[in-house]
Design a protein around this motif. Structure first.
Motif, PDB file in Angstrom:
ATOM      1  N   GLN A 158      92.884  78.949  70.233  1.00  0.00           N
ATOM      2  CA  GLN A 158      91.430  78.814  70.296  1.00  0.00           C
ATOM      3  C   GLN A 158      91.042  77.340  70.394  1.00  0.00           C
ATOM      4  O   GLN A 158      90.107  76.980  71.132  1.00  0.00           O
ATOM      5  N   GLN A 159      91.750  76.509  69.628  1.00  0.00           N
ATOM      6  CA  GLN A 159      91.453  75.094  69.704  1.00  0.00           C
ATOM      7  C   GLN A 159      91.772  74.525  71.106  1.00  0.00           C
ATOM      8  O   GLN A 159      91.005  73.726  71.651  1.00  0.00           O
ATOM      9  N   ARG A 208      87.837  73.844  77.798  1.00  0.00           N
ATOM     10  CA  ARG A 208      86.460  74.113  78.238  1.00  0.00           C
ATOM     11  C   ARG A 208      85.638  72.820  78.235  1.00  0.00           C
ATOM     12  O   ARG A 208      84.817  72.593  79.115  1.00  0.00           O
ATOM     13  N   ASN A 209      85.884  71.979  77.216  1.00  0.00           N
ATOM     14  CA  ASN A 209      85.178  70.700  77.193  1.00  0.00           C
ATOM     15  C   ASN A 209      85.583  69.817  78.380  1.00  0.00           C
ATOM     16  O   ASN A 209      84.762  69.163  79.017  1.00  0.00           O
ATOM     17  N   ALA A 218      89.124  75.612  73.509  1.00  0.00           N
ATOM     18  CA  ALA A 218      87.886  74.839  73.355  1.00  0.00           C
ATOM     19  C   ALA A 218      88.029  73.472  74.014  1.00  0.00           C
ATOM     20  O   ALA A 218      87.106  72.971  74.682  1.00  0.00           O
TER      21      ALA A 218
END
Length: 525
Positions: free
Chosen positions: A260-261, A267-268, A264
């Motif tokens: 998940q990290q 996506r950034n 994220a």
């Protein structure tokens, strides 16, 4: 008394008359004998026309580049070789009556008896016009002259065909060999180029841009792996801390999973890169692929997570830690593989310039030979056309337009002219001898000479009075000498001719050695 005394000169003439007649008879007899015994010379001729190419040169061009005059000169030199002349003389037994002649003498006589005469008609500055030349031969027999002339003309026609077809075939063979050699060189270079490309397929100049783009993509992949490793290490540290405090509830609420990290973070990054690059850029495409892969992993983790009253057991934390450690090992392995690929690509890029130079050299050589090959093929086609023209006798050729015929009569010697000329020469020679002796005679024979030299005046002169017997004997003696010379010289020549050696051969040998034959021919035709 006058110096001019007609009776005196008439008396001198009467005294010299028998001698004059003897000298004149001797010279005339020799001239008549020579005129009768000189061998007759017959000449036969053949006319050959140099015919131009029958097919227009705009449609088909002969490859035999030799002028008509040059052809005639070449044929004349080849025909008049020693071997040819000896062969012709032997085939026709031209000098069978003279078995003692040496080969050199035969060649000399054959050369003097063979004639080439060229004529050119309708010539202009831009057009050479038609060319006709005659080949002639002289012999002591009419049929022999015609036969030898026919043989010479036939040899010329055959030799002309042989020369032209030979040159056309040699030209054809030359370009055929050139095409074969160049074709072999092309095949060899094609093999060398193929072997070189197979041996250096990873470092060829046409794939240089692709390999550079690959390095860029792999470098970006390394950066992404670095970011993933950082996120995974942070997750590992967090899980280690949770296990140490044994507070699974707090750790779970405070920490998310590594995937998940990482999702994220991607996506950034995707948001940042989309502001710079378009959707078709390789970087954007690679990020989208990574995000989709991580999203599937996150969904799988969410479906397999075990929740007990909102708390996480230590076993669950240990399993997550194992996944993070495994993920870190995978990242390290991927980094090693990517670094190896980057090294291979960098090495191939480093070898590409040298390969490009070598490949360009091979391709230049191939292109040069290919151009020569195409040019040789074109010339080979022209040579093949020229050869067919000559083989089918459609190019320039020699044609006999007048066959050699048996001459009706000899062209020389002019027997009447020789006999008449000998008679005139005998008369002149006899008169010259008489005048020379008279001028050399300084004795006193007239009264006026006695007065001039001795200053003695004469009153009368008494001439010598011959008796009838003396007169008759003198006339008989003179007549005998004249008849003896007039009949004896021809008789002696006749006997010599038929019982010792033919006079025509004797005269021919003397004429050949002294050049008298040419002199007589020029004087008496």
């Amino acid at each position: 008394m006058s110096d001019f005394d007609l009776k005196y000169f008439f008396a001198i003439f009467k005294r010299w008359l028998p001698i004059l007649l003897v000298i004149w008879s001797l010279i005339t007899g020799i001239a008549v004998a020579v005129a009768l015994l000189l061998p007759p010379v017959y000449r036969s001729s053949a006319s050959i026309l140099v015919e131009s190419q029958q097919i227009s040169e705009a449609l088909a061009r002969s490859t035999v580049d030799i002028s008509s005059l040059e052809q005639i000169q070449v044929l004349q030199q080849q025909l008049m070789t020693r071997a040819n002349l000896l062969q012709i003389a032997d085939d026709f037994d031209i000098y069978k009556a003279e078995p003692g002649l040496s080969p050199t003498e035969i060649v000399d006589r054959m050369t003097r008896s063979t004639f080439f005469d060229k004529a050119q008609f309708g010539s202009t500055r831009n057009s050479p016009g038609a060319i006709i030349f005659d080949i002639s031969f002289e012999a002591n027999q009419a049929q022999l002259a015609a036969d030898v002339t026919n043989q010479l003309a036939t040899l010329i026609l055959e030799q002309n065909v042989r020369i032209r077809t030979g040159r056309a075939s040699e030209t054809m063979q030359f370009f055929q060999n050139s095409v074969n050699d160049l074709g072999a060189q092309l095949a060899k270079l094609e093999g060398e180029i193929l072997d070189f490309k197979n041996a250096n397929d990873d470092a060829l100049p046409d794939s240089l841009t692709f390999r550079r783009d690959q390095i860029t993509i792999l470098q970006e992949r390394l950066l992404q792996l670095d970011r993933d490793e950082v996120a995974l290490r942070e997750a590992k540290d967090s899980l280690d801390a949770s296990l140490e405090t044994n507070d699974g509830q707090t750790a779970l609420s405070a920490q998310t999973t590594p995937n998940q990290q990482a999702l994220a973070a991607l996506r950034n990054e995707m948001a940042d890169q989309s502001a710079i690059y378009s959707d078709t850029n390789p970087k954007i495409i690679a990020l989208k692929s990574r995000i989709a892969s991580l999203e599937r992993l996150v969904r799988d983790e969410a479906s397999t997570t075990v929740s007990i009253s909102g708390t996480t057991t230590p076993s669950t934390l240990a399993g997550q830690l194992e996944q993070v450690i495994s993920r870190l090992a995978t990242v390290q392995q991927q980094r090693g593989g990517i670094n190896a690929q980057i090294g291979e690509l960098a090495d191939s890029i480093k070898r590409t310039p040298a390969n490009e130079v070598k490949l360009n050299s091979l391709e230049r050589s191939y292109e040069n030979i290919r151009i020569q090959f195409i040019d040789s093929q074109k010339k080979l086609s022209e040579a093949a056309t020229g050869e067919q023209l000559e083989l089918r006798q459609k190019g320039e050729r020699f044609e006999m337009i007048e066959q050699p015929t048996v001459p009706d009569g000899p062209i020389k010697p002019n027997r009447r002219l020789i006999a008449g000329g000998g008679s005139v020469v005998g008369l002149i020679l006899a008169g010259f001898i008489a005048l020379m002796f008279e001028f050399m005679n300084k004795s006193i024979r007239r009264p006026n000479e006695l007065l001039k030299q001795l200053e003695i005046q004469t009153f009368a002169t008494i001439p010598y009075i011959e008796t009838k017997g003396e007169i008759v004997r003198g006339r008989l003696l003179t007549t005998s000498w004249i008849m003896a010379l007039a009949g004896g010289i021809p008789a002696a020549l006749y006997l010599f001719h038929y019982y010792y050696s033919p006079l025509d051969l004797v005269f021919q040998n003397l004429a050949d050695k002294s050049g008298l034959a040419d002199l007589v021919g020029k004087i008496f035709g």
